[in-house]
Scaffold this motif. Structure first.
Motif, mmCIF file in Angstrom:
data_model
loop_
_atom_site.group_PDB
_atom_site.id
_atom_site.type_symbol
_atom_site.label_atom_id
_atom_site.label_comp_id
_atom_site.label_asym_id
_atom_site.label_seq_id
_atom_site.Cartn_x
_atom_site.Cartn_y
_atom_site.Cartn_z
ATOM 1 N N UNK A 187 0.826 -1.204 0.000
ATOM 2 C CA UNK A 187 0.000 0.000 0.000
ATOM 3 C C UNK A 187 0.861 1.256 0.000
ATOM 4 N N UNK A 188 1.896 1.252 0.814
ATOM 5 C CA UNK A 188 2.825 2.391 0.880
ATOM 6 C C UNK A 188 3.576 2.546 -0.437
ATOM 7 N N UNK A 189 4.053 1.414 -0.979
ATOM 8 C CA UNK A 189 4.800 1.436 -2.240
ATOM 9 C C UNK A 189 3.941 1.985 -3.374
ATOM 10 N N UNK A 190 2.680 1.552 -3.431
ATOM 11 C CA UNK A 190 1.802 2.004 -4.515
ATOM 12 C C UNK A 190 1.504 3.504 -4.393
ATOM 13 N N UNK A 191 1.320 3.972 -3.175
ATOM 14 C CA UNK A 191 1.086 5.397 -2.950
ATOM 15 C C UNK A 191 2.290 6.225 -3.415
ATOM 16 N N UNK A 230 5.586 9.496 -7.588
ATOM 17 C CA UNK A 230 6.856 9.601 -8.313
ATOM 18 C C UNK A 230 6.695 9.377 -9.816
ATOM 19 N N UNK A 231 5.768 8.519 -10.225
ATOM 20 C CA UNK A 231 5.651 8.125 -11.631
ATOM 21 C C UNK A 231 5.536 9.300 -12.605
ATOM 22 N N UNK A 289 0.289 2.345 -19.872
ATOM 23 C CA UNK A 289 0.653 0.941 -19.655
ATOM 24 C C UNK A 289 1.293 0.730 -18.297
ATOM 25 N N UNK A 290 2.170 1.637 -17.893
ATOM 26 C CA UNK A 290 2.896 1.482 -16.635
ATOM 27 C C UNK A 290 1.950 1.524 -15.439
ATOM 28 N N UNK A 291 0.956 2.416 -15.472
ATOM 29 C CA UNK A 291 -0.032 2.476 -14.386
ATOM 30 C C UNK A 291 -0.781 1.155 -14.278
#
Length: 466
Positions: A124-128, A133-134, A156-158
């Protein structure tokens, strides 16, 4: 479909030749369990290999070589985020097997529930953070692609990363199944996911123009669908007792899981650097189109690796059980048999190398040219990798991985610079990248067997016994 329906003890088993049934039913109960899983896995993996090989020409007919190379590189990069499980998956694998071996079923459920909870928090933290950052990342430069692909890549990346995060959590059902010494069932999940991907991509080739976005979405979504269904089915039937529950989440067991997990975490990072950076190195030095022949050769010489992995996978948790019960005789005999099988793998690799050019021609035609020297070093990689795995699976199973962690770090540090040196400075191209990987793995080929012998003989001390 329940475990009882999938196991070898089914109607199909009764039709097997007498000698095969006798072989599968003889020996220690631990060996019988391993042999039945190996036998079942060969059939399932055979189907999986066939599907994955059919997938390559299908994809190459759907998108061009360059876009396929872009996808391979992108999927490798996304795969790097797998290290965020901080080794908890492997920690659960060992602790679950130990608890089952001791008859501590409630403790096993605590381990399962706690691991799910911790991984959910982490991802959850990583996805946030990823969502923040993306937008700042220039993926066209990272993947060395034309600027006009920027919009397609950002979408695509999302999608890919979102489904990667879901898979990150729900893949734990496979770890529980393997820890219970039933890897054949986990293999069946991979077969179903691969077949689903093949089916959807086949439909796409008939209904759409070549789209990297559609391809990546399909290959990301298919395994998640299978894992979600598998989790629901198994946790409500065969693994109902171990179903993750908030009631059984106990963070005080995090230290127990992570005592091995930290070491496994470092090993995972080392493996990611060694095995998952090749595509990005090739993309940056030679361009994404060169990733395709590299991965064609890699997939081809993965056949003996996958075959050997089928054989050795049940032994990880079996080694854990045997070591817990101090059954060194069974461990010694098992490793000796695995070494004999490895010799046959070496012969198989040589045969694959001899027929490689003819196979590539039949498989992908003239669209992709794979240099013979690249195939030769891929074969060497397969030989080194399978040899190392004999001892790594034992060492991982008994949890004495501190030394392996140290030489894994050394291999990680030298892998990228030596691969770049061979590829760029010596002008070896993608062949130099796999040669660099082979060089970085050599250290484990010596220390792994030495540590294994010491542990079996009972004279492992200091770092050899940690």
């Amino acid at each position: 479909m329940t475990i009882k329906n999938i196991q070898i003890k089914s109607a199909v088993y009764n039709f097997l030749p007498y000698k095969i049934k006798k072989f599968l039913s003889s020996g220690h109960s631990r060996s019988i369990r391993a042999k039945k899983n190996i036998f079942a896995s060969f059939g399932l993996k055979g189907i999986s290999i066939l599907v994955s090989f059919l997938l390559v020409p299908l994809v190459l007919n759907y998108i061009d070589i360059t876009k396929y190379g872009i996808w391979l590189t992108l999927s490798s990069i996304i795969g790097w985020f797998g290290f965020f499980d901080i080794g908890l998956g492997n920690g659960l694998r060992n602790k679950f097997a130990e608890a089952i071996a001791k008859g501590q079923k409630e403790l096993a459920r605590i381990y399962v529930s706690t691991t799910y909870a911790i991984l959910f928090i982490i991802i959850g933290i990583v996805y946030f953070l990823f969502l923040i950052i993306n937008p700042l990342l220039n993926w066209t430069k990272i993947l060395n692609t034309p600027v006009d692909m920027g919009n397609e890549l950002s979408k695509l990346i999302i999608i890919v990363f979102t489904f990667f995060c879901i898979k990150f959590i729900f893949k734990l059902i496979g770890i529980v199944i393997v820890a219970d010494q039933k890897p054949a069932i986990n293999d069946s999940l991979n077969v179903i996911a691969n077949f689903l991907s093949l089916l959807i991509i086949f439909i796409l080739t008939k209904t759409t123009n070549g789209s990297l976005l559609y391809l990546g979405t399909t290959l990301s979504v298919a395994p998640v669908i299978v894992l979600l269904i598998a989790s629901f089915v198994f946790y409500n039937k065969d693994y109902n007792y171990y179903k993750p529950s908030f009631k059984y989440v106990d963070f005080k067991y995090f230290k127990s899981l992570e005592s091995l997990g930290v070491k496994f975490f470092i090993l995972q990072i080392a493996c990611i650097v060694i095995f998952a950076t090749d595509n990005i190195i090739i993309t940056q030095i030679l361009g994404p189109a060169e990733v395709t022949p590299y991965n064609i050769a890699f997939k081809y010489f993965s056949i003996p690796i996958m075959a050997f992995t089928i054989i050795i996978t049940p032994f990880w948790s079996a080694f854990t059980e045997a070591y817990t019960k101090n059954d060194m005789h069974w461990i010694k005999n098992s490793i000796q048999k695995l070494i004999k099988i490895w010799i046959m793998v070496v012969v198989g690799v040589i045969v694959l190398l001899v027929i490689s050019n003819q196979f590539y021609l039949i498989w992908v035609g003239y669209k992709v040219q794979v240099p013979f020297l690249l195939s030769a070093f891929m074969g060497l990689y397969a030989i080194i990798s399978t040899w190392n795995n004999i001892f790594a699976y034992f060492i991982n199973g008994v949890g004495k991985i501190k030394l392996q962690m140290y030489y894994g770090i050394i291999a990680m540090v030298v892998n990228i610079p030596i691969s770049i040196f061979f590829a760029k400075n010596l002008g070896m191209g993608s062949t130099g990248v796999i040669l660099g990987t082979c060089c970085s793995l050599i250290i484990g080929s010596f220390f792994g067997p030495i540590q294994t012998i010491k542990i079996i003989k009972g004279n492992a001390k200091g770092i050899w016994n940690n």
